[in-house]
Structures are given as structure tokens and as C-alpha cells.
Design an enzyme around this catalytic site. Sequence first.
Site, PDB file in Angstrom:
ATOM      1  N   ASP A  60       0.868  -1.181   0.000  1.00  0.00           N
ATOM      2  CA  ASP A  60       0.000   0.000   0.000  1.00  0.00           C
ATOM      3  C   ASP A  60       0.904   1.230   0.000  1.00  0.00           C
ATOM      4  O   ASP A  60       1.638   1.474   0.962  1.00  0.00           O
ATOM      5  CB  ASP A  60      -0.880  -0.025   1.262  1.00  0.00           C
ATOM      6  N   SER A 139      -0.944  13.249 -15.098  1.00  0.00           N
ATOM      7  CA  SER A 139      -2.139  13.207 -15.962  1.00  0.00           C
ATOM      8  C   SER A 139      -2.287  14.554 -16.666  1.00  0.00           C
ATOM      9  O   SER A 139      -1.865  15.586 -16.131  1.00  0.00           O
ATOM     10  CB  SER A 139      -3.390  12.954 -15.112  1.00  0.00           C
ATOM     11  N   TYR A 152      -9.098  15.414  -8.094  1.00  0.00           N
ATOM     12  CA  TYR A 152      -8.175  14.590  -8.880  1.00  0.00           C
ATOM     13  C   TYR A 152      -7.184  15.496  -9.611  1.00  0.00           C
ATOM     14  O   TYR A 152      -5.972  15.249  -9.599  1.00  0.00           O
ATOM     15  CB  TYR A 152      -8.965  13.721  -9.864  1.00  0.00           C
TER      16      TYR A 152
HETATM   17  N1  LIG Z   1      -6.540   5.533 -17.321  1.00  0.00           N
HETATM   18  C1  LIG Z   1      -6.514   6.827 -17.571  1.00  0.00           C
HETATM   19  O1  LIG Z   1      -7.330   7.353 -18.343  1.00  0.00           O
HETATM   20  C2  LIG Z   1      -5.459   7.689 -16.931  1.00  0.00           C
HETATM   21  C3  LIG Z   1      -5.227   8.963 -17.475  1.00  0.00           C
HETATM   22  C4  LIG Z   1      -4.282   9.781 -16.884  1.00  0.00           C
HETATM   23  C5  LIG Z   1      -3.552   9.339 -15.795  1.00  0.00           C
HETATM   24  N2  LIG Z   1      -3.798   8.093 -15.295  1.00  0.00           N
HETATM   25  C6  LIG Z   1      -3.001   7.682 -14.130  1.00  0.00           C
HETATM   26  O2  LIG Z   1      -2.300   6.505 -14.450  1.00  0.00           O
HETATM   27  C7  LIG Z   1      -2.033   5.771 -13.248  1.00  0.00           C
HETATM   28  C8  LIG Z   1      -2.441   4.326 -13.466  1.00  0.00           C
HETATM   29  O3  LIG Z   1      -3.863   4.306 -13.639  1.00  0.00           O
HETATM   30  P1  LIG Z   1      -4.612   3.173 -14.462  1.00  0.00           P
HETATM   31  O4  LIG Z   1      -5.376   3.840 -15.515  1.00  0.00           O
HETATM   32  O5  LIG Z   1      -3.683   2.082 -14.788  1.00  0.00           O
HETATM   33  O6  LIG Z   1      -5.654   2.751 -13.327  1.00  0.00           O
HETATM   34  P2  LIG Z   1      -6.076   1.320 -12.770  1.00  0.00           P
HETATM   35  O7  LIG Z   1      -7.186   1.602 -11.823  1.00  0.00           O
HETATM   36  O8  LIG Z   1      -6.279   0.385 -13.892  1.00  0.00           O
HETATM   37  O9  LIG Z   1      -4.773   0.867 -11.953  1.00  0.00           O
HETATM   38  C9  LIG Z   1      -4.370   1.548 -10.797  1.00  0.00           C
HETATM   39  C10 LIG Z   1      -3.683   0.545  -9.880  1.00  0.00           C
HETATM   40  O10 LIG Z   1      -3.214   1.253  -8.731  1.00  0.00           O
HETATM   41  C11 LIG Z   1      -3.444   0.431  -7.603  1.00  0.00           C
HETATM   42  N3  LIG Z   1      -3.521   1.213  -6.374  1.00  0.00           N
HETATM   43  C12 LIG Z   1      -4.463   2.095  -6.024  1.00  0.00           C
HETATM   44  N4  LIG Z   1      -4.231   2.553  -4.787  1.00  0.00           N
HETATM   45  C13 LIG Z   1      -3.091   1.942  -4.356  1.00  0.00           C
HETATM   46  C14 LIG Z   1      -2.350   1.984  -3.145  1.00  0.00           C
HETATM   47  N5  LIG Z   1      -2.730   2.738  -2.116  1.00  0.00           N
HETATM   48  N6  LIG Z   1      -1.217   1.245  -3.054  1.00  0.00           N
HETATM   49  C15 LIG Z   1      -0.825   0.452  -4.096  1.00  0.00           C
HETATM   50  N7  LIG Z   1      -1.512   0.354  -5.251  1.00  0.00           N
HETATM   51  C16 LIG Z   1      -2.632   1.086  -5.375  1.00  0.00           C
HETATM   52  C17 LIG Z   1      -4.769  -0.268  -7.900  1.00  0.00           C
HETATM   53  O11 LIG Z   1      -4.959  -1.416  -7.101  1.00  0.00           O
HETATM   54  C18 LIG Z   1      -4.630  -0.564  -9.378  1.00  0.00           C
HETATM   55  O12 LIG Z   1      -4.061  -1.835  -9.596  1.00  0.00           O
HETATM   56  C19 LIG Z   1      -2.803   6.483 -12.141  1.00  0.00           C
HETATM   57  O13 LIG Z   1      -1.941   7.328 -11.427  1.00  0.00           O
HETATM   58  C20 LIG Z   1      -3.813   7.320 -12.906  1.00  0.00           C
HETATM   59  O14 LIG Z   1      -4.208   8.455 -12.179  1.00  0.00           O
HETATM   60  C21 LIG Z   1      -4.726   7.253 -15.836  1.00  0.00           C
END
Ligand SMILES: NC(=O)c1ccc[n+]([C@@H]2O[C@H](COP(=O)([O-])OP(=O)(O)OC[C@H]3O[C@@H](n4cnc5c(N)ncnc54)[C@H](O)[C@@H]3O)[C@@H](O)[C@H]2O)c1
Length: 257
Positions: A60, A139, A152
Site C-alpha cells: 500500500d 495526468s 483529482y
Molecule cells: N486511465 C486513464 O485514463 C489515466 C489517465 C491519466 C492518468 N492516469 C493515471 O495513471 C495511473 C495508473 O492508472 P490506471 O489507468 O492504470 O488505473 P487502474 O485503476 O487500472 O490501476 C491503478 C492501480 O493502482 C493500484 N492502487 C491504487 N491505490 C493503491 C495503493 N494505495 N497502493 C498500491 N496500489 C494502489 C490499484 O490497485 C490498481 O491496480 C494512475 O496514477 C492514474 O491516475 C490514468
Amino acid sequence: MENQLAIVTGTGSGIGKAVAEKFLRLGCTAVLADRDADGLRKTAEELSAWKGRFSCLETDVTDAGSIGALAALARREKADSYVLANCAGVFRGGLLHEAAEEDYDLLFDVNVKGTCLMMKAVIPLMLEAGGGSIVNVASVSGIRGDYNAPLYCASKGAVISLTRAAALDYMEKGIRINCVSPSATATPMFLSGTGDEVMRAFKDALPDHKIGLPGQVADAVAFLASPEAAHICGHNLPVDGGLTAWNGQPRQDKDAE
Ligand SMILES: NC(=O)c1ccc[n+]([C@@H]2O[C@H](COP(=O)([O-])OP(=O)(O)OC[C@H]3O[C@@H](n4cnc5c(N)ncnc54)[C@H](O)[C@@H]3O)[C@@H](O)[C@H]2O)c1
């Protein structure tokens, strides 16, 4: 490639999983971290072609003790150099005056404090190794505002600022710190609960009319971590199909005079 260890958070899903796979393909060993044990297990199965080259630890990123165990595991790997990719993140939307204080706490705990704590834990390993590279996942929402997601956006703006300022402090010590800023990317975070109409609206708004792929973000992360990016420091690289190149004004189609 030298014995390089990639420490990647958020590997139970989406972008983190793609980043872990990218570094394994490049010949690194890897430590995969996520708080979601099921997600981590599924990722380990999907990456079984590299079995023996990576280990997984339920972590975590908001908890310093949990991160301490991850850093200890990374140290035991005895790598020549280290890469850290901070991909763990959460999203919550909603209007500010209706947001629960808990939303604020969650977004800032995971997205900002989690990124800080991970950097704090891994930088000592990099200092001992004589350098390293950190790539944070911010992001486009941290560059310009989104409707209905002020907390966010604020958390991602903080990640970009943290990246820039920390980059200054560690560049002379051989540690490069950069971040990537994806637009909407095809992961559970974006896809879950996103209906056809919203999907169409996103595609219409993006200059390339495409939702990003996790592998495209992983390619950008790997580039920033690589020796090819040796002179790039404190940079925020949008991976956004041109979205942040657009100022939001509509097309001005005038008849030729
Ligand atoms: N998907 C999008 O459209 C998008 C766009 C811009 C930025 N992002 C950023 O990209 C990153 C990855 O997002 P994603 O799209 O792969 O999302 P996702 O939800 O598919 O994956 C996020 C992962 O982070 C893990 N996580 C969350 N809280 C946690 C914690 N406290 N400790 C350890 N792990 C934790 C979750 O369990 C999950 O496996 C994030 O920072 C998100 O903000 C995503």
C-alpha cells in the site's frame, strides 16, 4: 543491459502492468507492487514468460511500513541500477462543494503522498548505486482542468510540481526524475462506468480521436527512464494524442477573402 531493477507500483492493473511488462521486455528484473493482491496475482500469471525475473509484493503506497518492506525487497535484489515507476493511482470525480473529505484524503494520500513516500524510500538505493531514474505517472488533468474532477486534478498537479522540484535536488547526484501525463487511457480506471456516449465525446475531443493504450504510456515511461533521455530532467511528457496542444477554441473556418 546491466543488472537494472525496475520497481513499479500499480502493477495489478492498467498502466502499471504495461510498464512492468515493458521493463521486463527490455531485460530488466522487476519488483511489482500493488495493494490489490488478486490483481498482482493475475499480472504475475500474464507475465509468466518472465517468471524468475520478477517478484511481487502486496504494497500500500500510502503506508510507510508497507513501502519499507518493498524497499527492503528491492535492496535484496542487489541490482547495479534502479528505475522507479510510480503508477499506482486512484480517481474520484464530483463537484467540490459536494465532495466528502474522505475523497480529498484518498486522492491526496494515494496520488501525492504515495508518490512521495515511494520516492523517499527508493532514492537512498539510487544514491548508493550512484544514480537512477524515476518516472511518475501524472495526468493531463494536472496540466489543465477537467470538469467534475477538481480534487483529482489538484492531486495530479501536485505530482507534476513534486516531479519538477525533486528533479532539481537530485540531478547532480545522477538521479533523473520526470513524469508522464496521459489523457484517457484504456484501463479499468477510465473504462469502468464509461458509456458509449462519453467514449464518443472523448474521442471527438482528442485531436487524434483515439483513446490511449497502456502500452503507449509504458513506452514513454521507458524512454524517460532510458539513457537516451540522459539530458531530460524534471520534464512532464504528455501522452495525449495532442490534447494539451489544443487551447480549446473551436476551429475557425473562414471563407477565403
Ligand atoms: N486511465 C486513464 O485514463 C489515466 C489517465 C491519466 C492518468 N492516469 C493515471 O495513471 C495511473 C495508473 O492508472 P490506471 O489507468 O492504470 O488505473 P487502474 O485503476 O487500472 O490501476 C491503478 C492501480 O493502482 C493500484 N492502487 C491504487 N491505490 C493503491 C495503493 N494505495 N497502493 C498500491 N496500489 C494502489 C490499484 O490497485 C490498481 O491496480 C494512475 O496514477 C492514474 O491516475 C490514468
